[in-house]
Design an enzyme around this catalytic site. Structure first.
Site, short mmCIF file in Angstrom:
data_model
loop_
_atom_site.label_atom_id
_atom_site.label_comp_id
_atom_site.label_asym_id
_atom_site.label_seq_id
_atom_site.Cartn_x
_atom_site.Cartn_y
_atom_site.Cartn_z
N GLY A 199 -0.63 6.90 1.95
CA GLY A 199 -0.16 8.26 2.18
C GLY A 199 -0.93 9.00 3.26
N LEU A 200 -1.38 8.22 4.27
CA LEU A 200 -2.02 8.78 5.46
C LEU A 200 -3.29 9.57 5.16
CD1 LEU A 200 1.10 9.93 7.55
CD2 LEU A 200 -0.17 7.80 7.73
N CYS A 234 5.39 5.45 9.06
CA CYS A 234 4.71 5.36 7.75
C CYS A 234 5.72 5.57 6.64
CB CYS A 234 3.58 6.40 7.65
SG CYS A 234 2.85 6.38 6.00
N ASN A 287 2.92 7.59 15.30
CA ASN A 287 3.32 6.93 14.06
C ASN A 287 4.63 7.53 13.56
OD1 ASN A 287 3.59 5.96 11.46
ND2 ASN A 287 1.40 6.08 10.99
N GLY A 293 1.82 -7.90 12.17
CA GLY A 293 2.51 -8.20 10.91
C GLY A 293 2.07 -9.56 10.43
N THR A 308 -4.22 -6.55 7.70
CA THR A 308 -4.58 -6.94 6.35
C THR A 308 -5.62 -8.07 6.31
OG1 THR A 308 -2.36 -6.26 5.75
CG2 THR A 308 -3.54 -7.57 4.12
N GLY A 345 0.62 -8.23 5.47
CA GLY A 345 0.01 -9.52 5.18
C GLY A 345 0.91 -10.69 5.57
N ASN A 379 0.84 -1.20 0.00
CA ASN A 379 0.00 0.00 0.00
C ASN A 379 0.87 1.24 0.00
OD1 ASN A 379 -0.32 1.94 2.49
ND2 ASN A 379 0.18 -0.09 3.35
C1 SIN Z 1 -0.44 4.92 4.86
O1 SIN Z 1 -1.42 5.63 5.11
O2 SIN Z 1 0.31 5.19 3.91
C2 SIN Z 1 -0.13 3.72 5.68
C3 SIN Z 1 -0.02 4.03 7.12
C4 SIN Z 1 1.29 3.67 7.73
O3 SIN Z 1 2.08 2.95 7.13
O4 SIN Z 1 1.54 4.10 8.86
#
Ligand code: SIN
Length: 305
Positions: free
Chosen positions: A74-75, A132, A129, A245, A268, A219, A71
């Site tokens: 991008g938050l 990301c 966080n 994870g 996931t 996943g 993925n």
């Molecule tokens: C995302 O929104 O890109 C994923 C979130 C994350 O990896 O913290």
């Protein structure tokens, strides 16, 4: 035999069981509440909240891989104000503690998020966080350097009475170094692992499958890596570890607990089986019963090596 105890303590919070969603895979809970009663969870962990609304990265931002999912979201989120005004009233309806994942572009943004959320009724803890991989500013940039990780946690610690959980990235040489820095800076628990950086290519178009070129892999494909990281971190710090994870089943969750996780997060797996967490909670109860174990805490770190 009396019912086995499934409750655990994390960062001063008493969870009725050790199972929670992994931030980013659960939105703000609304969609999943149509599939099961959120009151069954140990805690509710919501999508990362940023100070301002974030549209996220351009599509395509998901790509399936062998036993995994890349993925580059991008938050994407509606921002702090909308979260407080429109999402928290819904979340306050449920009993499990609400853990809010916060992400800043700068240290000041993390601090402001922490301060504001500390005043919001129903917010039980903050998951910071620093992992990301999908944003240009902030995110994992704070989580790959022990000094920067400590800097964020120290600054947030000074401005909030809420328990702080640092969410760690596996995209480092030594994850125990970051975990120790976060612990020394005053965080109450660590959660790991966030996604592993990866990519996939469409060979016909000779282009990356993700518009952002790279993304984070989650996943079942990452479970052994995550388990190893949890095992190492659990022996390196005294604070509780939330393991995640690739967890899909109660057996997976038990592996993480035996490796040293006091609680687990499921991500996931819920995309294909929205009720996965409920099944895992039931599976844990059944395992304890079958093995005559009265208290799930007895399993934490109980791997025999
Ligand atoms: C995302 O929104 O890109 C994923 C979130 C994350 O990896 O913290």
């Amino acid at each position: 035999m009396p019912l086995p105890n499934l409750s655990v303590n994390i960062a001063g919070l008493r969870l009725q069981n050790p199972v929670m969603p992994a931030s980013g895979t659960f939105g703000f809970g609304e969609e999943y509440s149509r599939f099961f009663d959120l009151n069954l969870l140990g805690a509710i962990v919501v999508k990362a909240v940023t100070l301002k609304p974030a549209p996220g990265n351009p599509p395509p931002r998901l790509a399936e891989t062998a036993s995994g999912l890349l993925n580059s979201i991008g938050l994407q989120n509606p921002g702090l104000e909308v979260f407080i005004r429109e999402k928290m009233p819904f979340l306050r309806r449920f009993k499990p503690p609400v853990i809010v994942n916060i992400a800043g572009k700068t240290l000041e943004e993390y601090v402001e998020l922490a301060e504001r959320l500390s005043e919001v009724e129903g917010v039980a803890a903050l998951e910071v966080n620093i992992s990301c991989p999908n944003v240009k500013e902030g995110g994992v940039a704070f989580g790959v350097d022990p000094k920067m990780a400590a800097g964020v946690i120290t600054a947030v610690r000074r401005r909030t009475p809420l328990p702080i959980i640092a969410k760690l990235t596996p995209n480092v040489t030594d994850i125990t170094e970051i975990a120790r820095a976060a612990e020394d800076a005053g965080c109450d628990a660590v959660s790991l692992i966030n996604t592993l950086q990866g990519m996939a290519i469409d060979v016909e178009r000779r282009r990356p499958l993700l518009a952002n070129v790279v993304g984070g892999l989650s996943g079942p494909a990452i479970k052994p890596v995550a388990l190893y990281a949890v095992w190492r971190v659990a022996r390196a710090v005294k604070i509780p570890v939330i393991g995640m994870g690739g967890i899909r089943t109660a057996t997976d969750a038990l592996e993480f607990m035996l490796a040293g996780a006091r609680a687990v997060a499921v991500g996931t797996a819920t995309f294909t089986r929205p009720t996965a967490m409920v099944e895992i909670i039931e599976g844990l109860r059944e395992y304890l019963h079958r093995n005559n174990i009265n208290d799930i805490n007895e399993l934490v770190g109980a791997i025999k090596v």
